[in-house]
Design an enzyme around this catalytic site. Structure first.
Site, PDB file in Angstrom:
ATOM      1  N   LYS A 198      -1.793  19.465  40.789  1.00 11.95           N
ATOM      2  CA  LYS A 198      -1.059  18.903  41.932  1.00 11.95           C
ATOM      3  C   LYS A 198      -0.060  17.890  41.422  1.00 11.95           C
ATOM      4  O   LYS A 198      -0.273  17.274  40.374  1.00 11.95           O
ATOM      5  CB  LYS A 198      -2.030  18.208  42.886  1.00 11.95           C
TER       6      LYS A 198
HETATM    7  N1  GLU Z   1       0.411  23.083  48.468  1.00 10.37           N
HETATM    8  C1  GLU Z   1      -0.314  24.264  48.867  1.00 10.37           C
HETATM    9  C2  GLU Z   1      -1.808  24.011  48.819  1.00 10.37           C
HETATM   10  O1  GLU Z   1      -2.268  22.904  48.904  1.00 10.37           O
HETATM   11  C3  GLU Z   1       0.132  25.488  48.102  1.00 10.37           C
HETATM   12  C4  GLU Z   1      -0.072  25.423  46.621  1.00 10.37           C
HETATM   13  C5  GLU Z   1       0.564  26.608  45.885  1.00 10.37           C
HETATM   14  O2  GLU Z   1       1.053  27.518  46.529  1.00 10.37           O
HETATM   15  O3  GLU Z   1       0.561  26.564  44.655  1.00 10.37           O
HETATM   16  O4  GLU Z   1      -2.582  24.936  48.774  1.00 10.37           O
END
Ligand code: GLU
Length: 435
Positions: free
Chosen positions: A125
């Site tokens: 993240k």
């Molecule tokens: N931000 C989204 C999540 O929390 C998508 C993450 C992604 O597609 O890599 O799942």
């Protein structure tokens, strides 16, 4: 550039200001959830120690030239929790309250989310401490390009693949992809997902998280013998996830009686006209003041009498304080981490079914995986193919989690974590501890 490879536990994370304290516990929450499931599995201590830490954490402080000619310095992070299953994957959020602890928690949840869905990714993240609503488009572009450059040493199509999250969107991903590509000297569409379709983004990606939430709800409702046509729903958050989930659950026949965003909520017991509400939000920037409903305060909408509650905003919304007053039968977590472990216990005692974030909102990363595959193969799929495959992957995960929940007699969150941790633990055992 400081790449912190230390695997320090959350308790020693640096806290720089008092405003960070509120979310400082988030990684502890993630570790607590992990330990509950690790106990159910009887996970060995060595693996438990490895998986309860983040593998790699990068903190960056970078300058951005603002429109008035001044230079501001922003702080950002990219955390990779575990790369055992494959390249790491996870979004980037722009929010004034972003902390390292929060990003760590979100990275760990991404590992579990990818493993629950059987995707060949570990979890990561990113976040930048900024309120992008106070920045011009040009300033957001400058910030994105410089942040991308700062985290470049640890991202890449086979290394770590960002995506949109809170307050980021396909345009931000286009700048990220362009910045990475300009730095390496050729176009690399696989370095990010959630791109605009013209740049190699996937059909159906923008709606995927909300669509997945509704797939999860319809499987759960069928299991409980609930007819969606006879249900009411409440949605917290009217961004990319909440607005799509509201529209799709309404298409399934559920009456959406309340929606809220950061500024407040709107309530109409006869059901909200969602198309008109979207238009109102585009015009005014909020759902508040919508003529087709009564304006109410945001947090109270969570406690309205309804069958389905979709928290699709930020973490820590359902707590020991308000959990006893929640009236829904199903809670489907569109957001990451909206329910605290204390609230989880209360919901479990009260027989409220919680469809956990690492399953319920996994539609986004699942279609991100599809987008990455399409980018690597330079072979786009149709929207119908994307949606059908998403439906299939969500359904398979639902069946697997339900089976664990029933055989082990645990809530769905623990069941999903059991499935995920077993998978990641197996990678860890098979690969061994290097060197
Ligand atoms: N931000 C989204 C999540 O929390 C998508 C993450 C992604 O597609 O890599 O799942």
């Amino acid at each position: 550039m400081a790449v912190d490879l230390a695997t320090a536990p959350a308790s020693v994370a640096s806290v720089t200001t008092a405003t960070h304290l509120a979310s400082e516990d988030l990684f502890d929450v993630a570790v607590r959830q992990f330990n509950i499931a690790a106990d159910v599995i009887g996970l060995e201590d060595d693996i438990r120690r490895v998986l309860s830490h983040c593998q790699r954490e990068l903190t960056v402080h970078f300058p951005v030239e603002m429109d008035d000619g001044s230079v501001q310095v922003f702080t950002g992070y990219r955390v990779q929790h575990n790369s055992g299953p494959g390249p790491t994957k996870g979004g980037i959020r722009y929010h004034q309250n972003v902390t390292l602890s929060e990003v760590r928690a979100l990275a760990m949840w991404m590992t579990w989310k990818c493993a629950v869905m059987n995707l060949p990714f570990g979890g990561a993240k990113g976040g930048v401490q900024v309120n992008p609503k106070l920045l011009s488009r040009n300033e957001v572009q400058n910030l994105t390009r410089r942040y991308t450059t700062e985290i470049m040493p640890i991202i890449g199509p086979n290394v770590d693949i960002p995506a949109p999250d809170v307050n980021t969107n396909p345009q931000v991903m286009a700048w990220l992809m362009d910045t990475y590509s300009m730095n390496v000297g050729h176009s690399v569409p696989g370095v990010t997902t959630g791109k605009p379709i013209a740049l190699g983004g996937s059909e159906g990606r923008t709606e995927a998280t909300g669509r997945g939430v509704v797939f999860a709800i319809s499987d759960a409702a069928a299991r409980l013998g609930m007819d969606l046509e006879e249900t009411t729903s409440v949605v917290q958050g009217f961004g990319n996830v909440g607005s799509v989930a509201a529209r799709l659950i309404a298409e399934h026949g559920s009456k959406v009686i309340a929606v809220s965003d950061v500024k407040g909520g709107v309530y109409n017991p006869a059901g909200l006209d969602l198309d008109a509400l979207v238009q109102h939000r585009i015009r005014t920037g909020s759902v508040v003041g919508f003529a087709g409903g009564e304006t109410v305060d945001g947090p109270s909408t969570l406690e309205l009498e309804c069958d389905i509650l979709i928290p699709a905003a930020l973490e820590g919304q359902l707590t020991a304080e308000n959990a006893p007053r929640i009236q829904a039968r199903i809670i489907a977590e569109g957001a990451n981490g909206p329910t605290t472990p204390e609230a989880d216990e209360i919901f479990s005692e009260r027989g409220i079914l919680v469809l956990p974030d690492i399953f319920a909102n996994a539609g986004g990363v699942t279609v991100s995986y599809f987008e990455w595959v399409q980018a690597l193969q330079a072979f786009p799929w149709t929207e119908q193919q994307v949606n059908e495959r998403l439906r299939e992957v969500m359904h398979r995960a639902f069946l697997a989690i339900t089976e664990i929940a029933e055989t082990k007699q645990v809530p769905m969150r623990t069941a999903a974590l059991v499935r995920a941790i077993e998978r990641v633990a197996e990678f860890t055992r098979l690969r061994g501890i290097y060197p």
